[in-house]
Design an enzyme around this catalytic site. Structure first.
Site, PDB file in Angstrom:
ATOM      1  N   CYS A 104      -5.984   1.681   5.913  1.00  0.00           N
ATOM      2  CA  CYS A 104      -6.623   0.441   6.363  1.00  0.00           C
ATOM      3  C   CYS A 104      -6.027   0.055   7.718  1.00  0.00           C
ATOM      4  CB  CYS A 104      -6.396  -0.672   5.339  1.00  0.00           C
ATOM      5  SG  CYS A 104      -4.678  -1.255   5.269  1.00  0.00           S
ATOM      6  N   HIS A 116       0.844  -1.196   0.000  1.00  0.00           N
ATOM      7  CA  HIS A 116       0.000   0.000   0.000  1.00  0.00           C
ATOM      8  C   HIS A 116       0.883   1.251   0.000  1.00  0.00           C
ATOM      9  CE1 HIS A 116      -3.808  -2.038   1.862  1.00  0.00           C
ATOM     10  NE2 HIS A 116      -3.314  -2.716   0.843  1.00  0.00           N
ATOM     11  N   CYS A 164      -2.163  -0.640   7.562  1.00  0.00           N
ATOM     12  CA  CYS A 164      -1.354   0.578   7.496  1.00  0.00           C
ATOM     13  C   CYS A 164      -1.426   1.355   8.804  1.00  0.00           C
ATOM     14  CB  CYS A 164      -1.807   1.433   6.318  1.00  0.00           C
ATOM     15  SG  CYS A 164      -1.482   0.646   4.726  1.00  0.00           S
ATOM     16  N   GLU A 197       0.910   3.812   1.906  1.00  0.00           N
ATOM     17  CA  GLU A 197       1.399   4.180   3.238  1.00  0.00           C
ATOM     18  C   GLU A 197       2.592   3.320   3.648  1.00  0.00           C
ATOM     19  OE1 GLU A 197      -3.206   4.272   3.629  1.00  0.00           O
ATOM     20  OE2 GLU A 197      -1.706   3.276   2.391  1.00  0.00           O
TER      21      GLU A 197
END
Length: 149
Positions: free
Chosen positions: A86, A56, A89, A58
């Protein structure tokens, strides 16, 4: 005196990253991490490119910023991210002890809040910076995906 490097400025840089993800047919989420008014990490989703569910925006930004700083803690740093993190993260952000998170669009399905994931108690959160632009990128991406099916 006008501060040119405000939350809108840095969120636009995160949106630039989201647009790069879109060009790669990745879910268009972008992130930048800022320290002392300077971008020290920039990233976007790479889950399809890397065939890695943890890639992701992040997570990529956290790794890059930690490498830049030479340490695992992101104290006195701010994450600008186009979509609410999410729970994976958020967990990584918790452990990084990041000082501030600025979110574009909220994620009512998979965001850390709906999943009841906690951030570090000292982390400050600001919501809704350029939310319309961030949400539009995500919504258009998934609309096109549904049309192709």
């Amino acid at each position: 005196m006008i501060n040119l490097f405000d939350d809108n400025y840095f969120m636009r840089r995160a949106l630039d990253e989201a647009k790069i993800a879109l060009q790669k047919d990745e879910v268009p989420v972008g992130a930048v991490i800022v320290s002392n008014n300077q971008i020290i990490a920039r990233s976007h989703n790479l889950t399809e490119t890397l065939n890695d569910v943890t890639a992701h925006a992040e997570m990529q930004a956290i790794t890059s910023a930690a490498n830049y700083l030479g340490g695992k803690y992101l104290k006195k740093c701010t994450l600008y991210v186009t979509l609410e993190p999410c729970q994976m993260c958020a967990g990584a952000l918790y452990w990084s002890q990041i000082s501030k998170i600025v979110i574009g669009a909220s994620d009512s399905h998979r965001g850390f809040r709906v999943m009841n994931t906690k951030l570090h108690p000292k982390t400050k959160v600001i919501d809704g910076v350029l939310a319309k632009e961030s949400k539009s990128l995500i919504d258009d991406f998934f609309k096109k995906k549904r049309e192709l099916k």
